[in-house]
Design a protein around this motif. Structure first.
Motif, PDB file in Angstrom:
ATOM      1  N   ASP A 304       0.873  -1.179   0.000  1.00 16.22           N
ATOM      2  CA  ASP A 304       0.000   0.000   0.000  1.00 16.22           C
ATOM      3  C   ASP A 304       0.908   1.227   0.000  1.00 16.22           C
ATOM      4  O   ASP A 304       1.625   1.485   0.969  1.00 16.22           O
ATOM      5  N   LEU A 305       0.893   1.990  -1.083  1.00 15.57           N
ATOM      6  CA  LEU A 305       1.814   3.113  -1.226  1.00 15.57           C
ATOM      7  C   LEU A 305       1.604   4.166  -0.140  1.00 15.57           C
ATOM      8  O   LEU A 305       2.560   4.797   0.325  1.00 15.57           O
ATOM      9  N   PHE A 306       0.364   4.379   0.294  1.00 15.79           N
ATOM     10  CA  PHE A 306       0.079   5.389   1.309  1.00 15.79           C
ATOM     11  C   PHE A 306       0.663   4.981   2.666  1.00 15.79           C
ATOM     12  O   PHE A 306       1.288   5.791   3.351  1.00 15.79           O
ATOM     13  N   VAL A 307       0.463   3.726   3.033  1.00 18.35           N
ATOM     14  CA  VAL A 307       1.034   3.231   4.296  1.00 18.35           C
ATOM     15  C   VAL A 307       2.557   3.279   4.234  1.00 18.35           C
ATOM     16  O   VAL A 307       3.223   3.680   5.197  1.00 18.35           O
ATOM     17  N   SER A 308       3.121   2.925   3.105  1.00 16.81           N
ATOM     18  CA  SER A 308       4.571   2.900   2.939  1.00 16.81           C
ATOM     19  C   SER A 308       5.186   4.292   3.046  1.00 16.81           C
ATOM     20  O   SER A 308       6.155   4.514   3.780  1.00 16.81           O
ATOM     21  N   VAL A 309       4.626   5.253   2.309  1.00 13.01           N
ATOM     22  CA  VAL A 309       5.165   6.618   2.318  1.00 13.01           C
ATOM     23  C   VAL A 309       5.023   7.246   3.707  1.00 13.01           C
ATOM     24  O   VAL A 309       5.959   7.869   4.226  1.00 13.01           O
ATOM     25  N   LEU A 310       3.865   7.074   4.332  1.00 16.05           N
ATOM     26  CA  LEU A 310       3.649   7.625   5.666  1.00 16.05           C
ATOM     27  C   LEU A 310       4.564   6.960   6.692  1.00 16.05           C
ATOM     28  O   LEU A 310       5.116   7.628   7.578  1.00 16.05           O
ATOM     29  N   GLY A 311       4.759   5.643   6.572  1.00 19.90           N
ATOM     30  CA  GLY A 311       5.618   4.917   7.503  1.00 19.90           C
ATOM     31  C   GLY A 311       7.062   5.370   7.421  1.00 19.90           C
ATOM     32  O   GLY A 311       7.731   5.568   8.449  1.00 19.90           O
ATOM     33  N   GLN A 312       7.565   5.571   6.210  1.00 22.28           N
ATOM     34  CA  GLN A 312       8.937   6.043   6.050  1.00 22.28           C
ATOM     35  C   GLN A 312       9.093   7.469   6.586  1.00 22.28           C
ATOM     36  O   GLN A 312      10.107   7.808   7.200  1.00 22.28           O
ATOM     37  N   ALA A 313       8.088   8.312   6.349  1.00 18.62           N
ATOM     38  CA  ALA A 313       8.143   9.683   6.855  1.00 18.62           C
ATOM     39  C   ALA A 313       8.124   9.706   8.381  1.00 18.62           C
ATOM     40  O   ALA A 313       8.817  10.515   9.011  1.00 18.62           O
ATOM     41  N   ALA A 314       7.337   8.812   8.998  1.00 18.84           N
ATOM     42  CA  ALA A 314       7.288   8.741  10.460  1.00 18.84           C
ATOM     43  C   ALA A 314       8.630   8.301  11.026  1.00 18.84           C
ATOM     44  O   ALA A 314       9.092   8.823  12.050  1.00 18.84           O
ATOM     45  N   ALA A 315       9.267   7.357  10.354  1.00 24.67           N
ATOM     46  CA  ALA A 315      10.549   6.845  10.834  1.00 24.67           C
ATOM     47  C   ALA A 315      11.631   7.910  10.849  1.00 24.67           C
ATOM     48  O   ALA A 315      12.499   7.929  11.727  1.00 24.67           O
ATOM     49  N   PHE A 316      11.570   8.829   9.886  1.00 23.25           N
ATOM     50  CA  PHE A 316      12.622   9.848   9.767  1.00 23.25           C
ATOM     51  C   PHE A 316      12.129  11.266  10.094  1.00 23.25           C
ATOM     52  O   PHE A 316      12.861  12.233   9.901  1.00 23.25           O
ATOM     53  N   LYS A 317      10.893  11.380  10.619  1.00 25.46           N
ATOM     54  CA  LYS A 317      10.290  12.680  10.938  1.00 25.46           C
ATOM     55  C   LYS A 317      10.381  13.631   9.758  1.00 25.46           C
ATOM     56  O   LYS A 317      10.907  14.739   9.848  1.00 25.46           O
ATOM     57  N   ARG A 318       9.850  13.203   8.642  1.00 29.06           N
ATOM     58  CA  ARG A 318       9.865  14.006   7.425  1.00 29.06           C
ATOM     59  C   ARG A 318       8.560  14.778   7.291  1.00 29.06           C
ATOM     60  O   ARG A 318       7.471  14.268   7.577  1.00 29.06           O
ATOM     61  N   VAL A 319       8.671  16.002   6.800  1.00 30.50           N
ATOM     62  CA  VAL A 319       7.498  16.862   6.608  1.00 30.50           C
ATOM     63  C   VAL A 319       6.790  16.487   5.315  1.00 30.50           C
ATOM     64  O   VAL A 319       7.434  16.256   4.275  1.00 30.50           O
ATOM     65  N   LEU A 320       5.467  16.436   5.381  1.00 30.06           N
ATOM     66  CA  LEU A 320       4.622  16.095   4.231  1.00 30.06           C
ATOM     67  C   LEU A 320       3.525  17.144   4.091  1.00 30.06           C
ATOM     68  O   LEU A 320       3.201  17.868   5.032  1.00 30.06           O
ATOM     69  N   VAL A 337       2.194   5.082  12.521  1.00 31.59           N
ATOM     70  CA  VAL A 337       1.434   4.617  11.356  1.00 31.59           C
ATOM     71  C   VAL A 337       1.069   3.152  11.532  1.00 31.59           C
ATOM     72  O   VAL A 337       1.923   2.322  11.862  1.00 31.59           O
ATOM     73  N   THR A 338      -0.215   2.843  11.344  1.00 37.38           N
ATOM     74  CA  THR A 338      -0.675   1.451  11.269  1.00 37.38           C
ATOM     75  C   THR A 338      -1.226   1.216   9.872  1.00 37.38           C
ATOM     76  O   THR A 338      -1.132   2.086   9.000  1.00 37.38           O
ATOM     77  N   GLN A 339      -1.800   0.089   9.631  1.00 39.82           N
ATOM     78  CA  GLN A 339      -2.401  -0.181   8.327  1.00 39.82           C
ATOM     79  C   GLN A 339      -3.624   0.683   8.061  1.00 39.82           C
ATOM     80  O   GLN A 339      -4.010   0.872   6.899  1.00 39.82           O
ATOM     81  N   ASP A 340      -4.213   1.225   9.141  1.00 38.14           N
ATOM     82  CA  ASP A 340      -5.476   1.949   8.998  1.00 38.14           C
ATOM     83  C   ASP A 340      -5.402   3.421   9.367  1.00 38.14           C
ATOM     84  O   ASP A 340      -6.152   4.239   8.825  1.00 38.14           O
ATOM     85  N   HIS A 341      -4.506   3.776  10.306  1.00 40.76           N
ATOM     86  CA  HIS A 341      -4.492   5.144  10.832  1.00 40.76           C
ATOM     87  C   HIS A 341      -3.072   5.718  10.872  1.00 40.76           C
ATOM     88  O   HIS A 341      -2.092   4.967  10.874  1.00 40.76           O
ATOM     89  N   VAL A 342      -3.020   7.048  10.936  1.00 38.72           N
ATOM     90  CA  VAL A 342      -1.759   7.742  11.128  1.00 38.72           C
ATOM     91  C   VAL A 342      -1.989   8.866  12.139  1.00 38.72           C
ATOM     92  O   VAL A 342      -3.049   9.504  12.148  1.00 38.72           O
ATOM     93  N   ILE A 343      -1.005   9.073  13.028  1.00 41.54           N
ATOM     94  CA  ILE A 343      -1.023  10.233  13.907  1.00 41.54           C
ATOM     95  C   ILE A 343      -0.266  11.335  13.181  1.00 41.54           C
ATOM     96  O   ILE A 343       0.912  11.191  12.855  1.00 41.54           O
ATOM     97  N   PHE A 344      -0.961  12.459  12.936  1.00 40.24           N
ATOM     98  CA  PHE A 344      -0.389  13.531  12.116  1.00 40.24           C
ATOM     99  C   PHE A 344      -0.299  14.808  12.932  1.00 40.24           C
ATOM    100  O   PHE A 344      -1.266  15.225  13.580  1.00 40.24           O
ATOM    101  N   HIS A 345       0.886  15.449  12.908  1.00 38.28           N
ATOM    102  CA  HIS A 345       1.143  16.678  13.661  1.00 38.28           C
ATOM    103  C   HIS A 345       1.202  17.852  12.682  1.00 38.28           C
ATOM    104  O   HIS A 345       2.093  17.921  11.838  1.00 38.28           O
TER     105      HIS A 345
END
Length: 388
Positions: A304-320, A337-345
């Motif tokens: 899932d491209l959305f889970v993947s991109v969000l997961g990598q950004a969370a790992a490195f604290k990248r701005v989106l 990031v889980t398969q269903d949700h993301v915590i977004f700041h």
């Protein structure tokens, strides 16, 4: 007007970075006052990235306010220093000198004619903006060969009296590149836009663009005034990733879109012809990629491209930058990031406004912009302040 002239002279004498606000125009020019006379000024401007971006002649009549001190100017001073520290790519700075014995506008227009600059000029009488090259100076005005990079059929010659010329942009990055490609642009035939809207045709064109690595444009459904230009990087059922090209032909980061977010796919147009020429020119002169960006990322189409991109950004604290299904758009960073949700700041004006974060369903996220220069600069400012 006297108070504005006084402010400008003070800014020039102290070499203060200023914001210049115009009457009835939303564009704000940020930079250093280079020259002034009794009717206008030249300001050497900076882009939002902190890089020198040519200069602007402004008639004093169109200036609403001169700002010396603000959070925005503090942010720009940081970005100017950061651009130098990170060796961000610039074409060149302003090299022209202006004398006190001739009107500034005349000097700008004469140099533009002599050096074949591409200018952006506002016709104050009609409220119209033109891009083009001066072909002739007369006793009363200018003859301008205009060029519309979006629609070559609208190219035309216009005559403007000096009294109508209140704003002239010159020697900026985009205008300089347009001057470099102008000989080739003028050889191109007008290409009517070729667009597809049906689901099946869009899928076919995206697959073809991926296989052939051709430039296309996408109109998102959530904001039909916006468009993305670039090459397709990856496609699967969850969405598609595009390598973007910005208005100056440089790599502009990535965008991930759900298929339902893609309203139109444009496979041919005058602007796509322009983009090809800009990219080729950047590659020829070695300015196609800012050194802090990576244009070689690959994406696993089996995930899932959305889970993947969000997961990598969370790992490195990248701005989106994300856009939700309901149209809400936010800049920030994910922390979990889980398969269903993301915590977004969420971040506003380079400040974290939501340190706790909000839980967002991933299937409600229809668009993600990432690894683009503005996001990198926000990260640098937040790290510098200790917030990230």
């Amino acid at each position: 007007m006297d108070s504005i002239l006084t402010d400008l002279k003070y800014a020039q004498s102290k070499q203060f970075l200023v914001n210049i606000f115009q009457k009835n125009q939303e564009v704000v020019y940020t930079g250093y006052v280079s020259a002034i006379d009794q009717t206008g000024l030249v300001i050497e401007t900076f882009s939002d990235t902190g890089l020198p971006d040519g200069a602007v002649y402004l008639d004093l009549e169109v200036i609403e306010e001169v700002e010396f001190d603000s959070d925005d100017l503090d942010n720009m001073l940081f970005r100017i220093a950061n651009a130098a520290e990170e060796s961000l790519i610039d074409i060149h700075g302003i090299t022209e000198q202006f004398t006190a014995d001739q009107p500034l506008l005349n000097q700008v227009l004469t140099q533009a004619l002599n050096h074949e600059w591409v200018l952006m000029i506002m016709d104050q009488q009609e409220g119209t903006f033109y891009e083009g090259q001066i072909s002739k100076l007369t006793a009363t005005g200018i003859e301008l060969e205009t060029f519309n990079k979006f629609n070559y059929s609208e190219n035309k010659a216009v005559t403007l009296p000096f009294s109508a010329v209140k704003l002239v942009e010159f020697q900026g990055r985009e205008l300089t590149l347009q001057a470099l490609i102008m000989p080739e642009m003028l050889k191109q035939a007008h290409q009517p836009s070729v667009k597809v809207l049906s689901t099946l045709e869009k899928e076919q064109q995206l697959a073809r663009a991926l296989a052939q690595q051709t430039y296309i444009a996408l109109i998102p459904d959530g904001n039909r005034q916006m468009f993305f230009v670039g090459k397709v990087n990856s496609i699967n059922e969850s969405g598609m990733v595009m390598n973007l090209v910005d208005m100056s032909g440089q790599f502009g980061g990535y965008v991930l879109l759900r298929h339902a977010e893609i309203r139109e796919v444009i496979t041919a147009s005058d602007y796509l012809q322009t983009v090809n020429l800009l990219v080729q020119t950047n590659e020829r002169i070695g300015t196609e990629l800012q050194p802090v960006l990576n244009d070689e990322r690959l994406f696993d189409a089996t995930t899932d491209l959305f889970v993947s991109v969000l997961g990598q950004a969370a790992a490195f604290k990248r701005v989106l930058q994300i856009r939700l299904q309901d149209g809400q758009s936010m800049v920030g960073y994910p922390s979990h990031v889980t398969q269903d949700h993301v915590i977004f700041h969420e971040i506003e004006d380079t400040q974290i406004v939501d340190s706790v974060g909000q839980s967002i369903r991933i299937d409600e996220i229809f668009q993600i912009g990432f690894d683009y220069l503005e996001a990198h600069l926000i990260e640098q400012q937040l790290k510098n302040s200790g917030e990230l």
